[in-house]
Design an enzyme around this catalytic site. Structure first.
Site, mmCIF file in Angstrom:
data_model
loop_
_atom_site.group_PDB
_atom_site.id
_atom_site.type_symbol
_atom_site.label_atom_id
_atom_site.label_comp_id
_atom_site.label_asym_id
_atom_site.label_seq_id
_atom_site.Cartn_x
_atom_site.Cartn_y
_atom_site.Cartn_z
ATOM 1 N N LYS A 110 30.824 -102.495 53.677
ATOM 2 C CA LYS A 110 30.563 -102.703 52.399
ATOM 3 C C LYS A 110 29.298 -101.997 52.095
ATOM 4 C CE LYS A 110 31.462 -105.945 48.754
ATOM 5 N NZ LYS A 110 31.893 -107.172 48.471
ATOM 6 N N LYS A 190 46.099 -99.818 60.522
ATOM 7 C CA LYS A 190 46.226 -100.991 60.720
ATOM 8 C C LYS A 190 46.822 -101.799 59.679
ATOM 9 C CE LYS A 190 43.011 -104.586 60.427
ATOM 10 N NZ LYS A 190 41.726 -105.293 60.241
ATOM 11 N N LYS A 193 45.760 -106.317 54.305
ATOM 12 C CA LYS A 193 45.410 -106.786 52.781
ATOM 13 C C LYS A 193 44.780 -105.638 52.262
ATOM 14 C CE LYS A 193 46.120 -111.355 53.918
ATOM 15 N NZ LYS A 193 45.236 -112.576 54.442
#
Ligand code: TYM
Length: 324
Positions: A110, A190, A193
């Site tokens: 992040k 991978k 979500k």
């Protein structure tokens, strides 16, 4: 053996969650202690809507039960119903060095993207460490993306034990399955979500077929031989099939004459048949919500009684909490 693992209720679970983690939970539930929980406190770092979070947490419980988690064998509960865990988190926080958290991937990713991270995301691994050591867990079945967190847990447990010169916490080990440590998604990356490349476990058959048909393949003509090892359809097919079935489909790839559509159809049929019984069990459980709530209450009570012991040990070591 004492087993523990958790899953975040951040959306519908996908094949990566199933083959990387949930299948292991079920295979390990006959152990002397198996604790599995829905990590709603962790999910607060991304979901800020009470109704959505409650609904997702309940849905996750239905998912795990439908997939074969047996409440007579394993303890299933919701993380936030065990308030001793956040208490233990604080004790651990006081021995956590900042640099250890600075290198943890969720926070680091992040930050590298220039996004502001809050303290919840930064200290996420400490809460996870409390989850794990709070139950004296020895084995933590996970996918490879959680290995770093289990390593941090070991570091924190060891550091606490060293500082207070006592074996207060058990050092856990992760358990990752070689073949499904990192299940790929529809695009070969991978399955996650956050990449939008997932196939949900409880996808409706029609949608499932559509999703599988949309997998990107190369433009080798139907007649030409194809390489199964570089084909995302084949990689996913392997999850659902025996060695003999894999060999048979691989041979069809290599001899030519088979279009990717046919391989996709085989994958669809396998996946649909694999999850059909769980879909039925899920529908049945969803019609009996009170039974599911009772399982979760009972699970939380069992979980709390275990954590209370561990917390008392930790409090005694560092001199806080009621005198005993
Ligand atoms: P979560 O909710 O992201 O994922 C749940 C489990 O699914 C595994 N997984 C995968 N495995 C293989 N291939 C993939 N593509 C894939 N995607 C996900 C994850 O490795 C995980 O095992 N922080 C945890 C939740 C947690 C936890 C814990 C886990 C909280 N406390 C204590 C273990 C012990 C998480 O976000 O998992």
């Amino acid at each position: 053996m004492k087993i523990l693992s958790g899953i975040q209720p951040t959306g519908r679970p996908h094949w990566g969650n199933y083959f990387g983690a949930i299948r292991q939970y079920i295979a390990l539930q006959d152990n002397e202690q198996a604790f599995y929980f829905i990590a709603d406190l962790h999910a607060l770092t991304t979901i800020r809507d009470a109704a959505v979070l409650r609904e997702n947490s309940f849905a996750a419980a239905l998912d795990l039960l439908a997939l074969g988690l047996d409440p007579a064998k394993a303890t299933l509960f919701i993380q936030s119903e065990v308030p001793e865990i956040p208490e233990l988190t604080w004790l651990l926080m006081t021995v956590t060095q900042m640099h250890l958290l600075e290198k943890c991937h969720a926070y680091k990713d992040k930050k590298e993207k220039g996004l502001a991270a809050d303290a919840g995301l930064f200290t996420y691994p400490v809460l996870m460490a409390a989850d794990i050591i709070g139950y004296d867990s020895q084995i933590v079945p996970v996918g490879v993306d959680q290995v770093q967190h289990v390593e941090v847990t070991r570091d924190l447990a060891q550091r606490f034990n060293n500082i207070y010169r006592q074996d207060v916490f058990v050092l856990p080990e992760y358990r990752v399955l070689d073949t499904t440590a990192k299940v790929p998604g529809l695009d070969g990356e991978k399955m996650s979500k956050s990449y939008g490349n997932t196939v949900e476990i409880f996808e409706e058959p029609k949608k499932l077929r559509k999703k599988i048909m949309s997998i990107k393949t190369d433009s080798t003509p139907v007649e030409a031989p194809k390489n199964p090892d570089t084909c995302p359809v084949f990689t996913l097919y392997k999850l659902f099939s025996t060695q003999a079935e894999q060999d048979a489909l691989a041979a069809r790839y290599r001899e030519g004459g088979m279009g990717y559509g046919e391989a996709k159809q085989s994958l669809y049929e396998k996946a649909d048949a694999w999850f059909a019984p769980a879909r039925e069990r899920r529908a049945d459980l969803a019609s009996r919500p009170d039974d599911v709530h009772a399982i979760l209450s009972d699970g939380a009570a069992r979980a709390r009684s275990k954590v209370r012991d561990v917390l008392a040990r930790a409090q005694a070591a560092c001199g806080v909490g009621p005198r005993r």
